[in-house]
Design a protein around this motif. Structure first.
Motif, PDB file in Angstrom:
ATOM      1  N   LYS A  55       2.017   1.761  -3.573  1.00 53.04           N
ATOM      2  CA  LYS A  55       0.920   2.344  -4.378  1.00 53.04           C
ATOM      3  C   LYS A  55       0.795   3.839  -4.106  1.00 53.04           C
ATOM      4  O   LYS A  55       0.589   4.636  -5.025  1.00 53.04           O
ATOM      5  CB  LYS A  55      -0.399   1.638  -4.068  1.00 53.04           C
ATOM      6  CG  LYS A  55      -0.486   0.238  -4.630  1.00 53.04           C
ATOM      7  CD  LYS A  55      -1.813  -0.401  -4.238  1.00 53.04           C
ATOM      8  CE  LYS A  55      -1.889  -1.841  -4.714  1.00 53.04           C
ATOM      9  NZ  LYS A  55      -3.080  -2.529  -4.185  1.00 53.04           N
ATOM     10  N   LYS A  88       0.918   7.171  -6.444  1.00 53.08           N
ATOM     11  CA  LYS A  88      -0.270   8.029  -6.429  1.00 53.08           C
ATOM     12  C   LYS A  88       0.129   9.482  -6.182  1.00 53.08           C
ATOM     13  O   LYS A  88      -0.436  10.399  -6.772  1.00 53.08           O
ATOM     14  CB  LYS A  88      -1.231   7.552  -5.340  1.00 53.08           C
ATOM     15  CG  LYS A  88      -2.597   8.211  -5.395  1.00 53.08           C
ATOM     16  CD  LYS A  88      -3.546   7.552  -4.416  1.00 53.08           C
ATOM     17  CE  LYS A  88      -3.826   8.543  -3.310  1.00 53.08           C
ATOM     18  NZ  LYS A  88      -4.533   8.024  -2.181  1.00 53.08           N
ATOM     19  N   ALA A 124       3.457   0.730  -9.738  1.00 54.03           N
ATOM     20  CA  ALA A 124       3.181  -0.334  -8.763  1.00 54.03           C
ATOM     21  C   ALA A 124       2.960  -1.658  -9.502  1.00 54.03           C
ATOM     22  O   ALA A 124       3.343  -2.721  -9.021  1.00 54.03           O
ATOM     23  CB  ALA A 124       1.973   0.024  -7.907  1.00 54.03           C
ATOM     24  N   GLU A 150       0.825  -1.214   0.000  1.00 52.06           N
ATOM     25  CA  GLU A 150       0.000   0.000   0.000  1.00 52.06           C
ATOM     26  C   GLU A 150       0.861   1.267   0.000  1.00 52.06           C
ATOM     27  O   GLU A 150       0.493   2.272  -0.593  1.00 52.06           O
ATOM     28  CB  GLU A 150      -0.976   0.006   1.184  1.00 52.06           C
ATOM     29  CG  GLU A 150      -2.047  -1.074   1.095  1.00 52.06           C
ATOM     30  CD  GLU A 150      -2.873  -1.035  -0.198  1.00 52.06           C
ATOM     31  OE1 GLU A 150      -3.296   0.070  -0.605  1.00 52.06           O
ATOM     32  OE2 GLU A 150      -3.078  -2.104  -0.803  1.00 52.06           O
TER      33      GLU A 150
END
Length: 162
Positions: free
Chosen positions: A30, A34, A59, A27
């Protein structure tokens, strides 16, 4: 982790791809993409203590990586198209794995010295040593861990309820 000020201000971040017994980093990876940051992951050279931090393009790029004999995903040895962090702009932040940590910033790794050797190389880069954050479980925090003169202390250890 993603609310941490050092993470927020960092643009070039190195992070490990988790083994099953480590804090899971998927996460975080990611979120790096982002937020438009650059993400670098380790490539270990077997039978040595040499490690490079190579750039991921996304990712999803993780699914293209090879599985090592240690069950770690990493770019293959013949993958020379990726930027190595120290050949470019260096790193702002390194998230580090480990087996045990103490509150003085000492880290017990898996015994090969990959991260300590890499941090020594970082210190020779014009940008200097990046900030280091270990990601740990509360159970990994010890009174003290054994260290040698080659061990580089970690700047900060993040764990649940720290």
């Amino acid at each position: 982790v993603i609310d941490h000020p050092k993470y927020q201000e960092s643009q070039r971040i190195a992070i490990f791809l988790s083994m099953p017994d480590e804090v899971q980093t998927e996460e975080i990876i990611k979120d790096i993409f982002k937020q438009g940051k650059e993400c670098f992951i380790p490539r270990y050279k077997p039978q040595s203590n040499h490690m490079d931090m190579l750039k991921l393009s996304s990712a999803e790029d993780i699914s293209s990586l090879a599985l090592t004999s240690w069950n770690i995903l990493q770019p293959s040895d013949d993958d020379n198209a990726r930027e190595e962090a120290l050949a470019g702009g260096g790193l702002d932040l390194i998230f580090m794995p480990g087996l045990g940590f103490d509150k003085k910033g000492n880290r017990l790794g898996r015994g090969k010295g990959y991260y300590d050797t890499y941090l020594e190389r970082c210190m020779k880069h014009p940008r200097g040593k990046p900030y280091t954050i270990a990601l740990a479980f509360r159970e990994q925090i010890c009174e003290s861990v054994p260290v040698t003169e080659n061990d580089v202390p970690i700047d900060e250890i993040l764990y649940e309820d720290c």
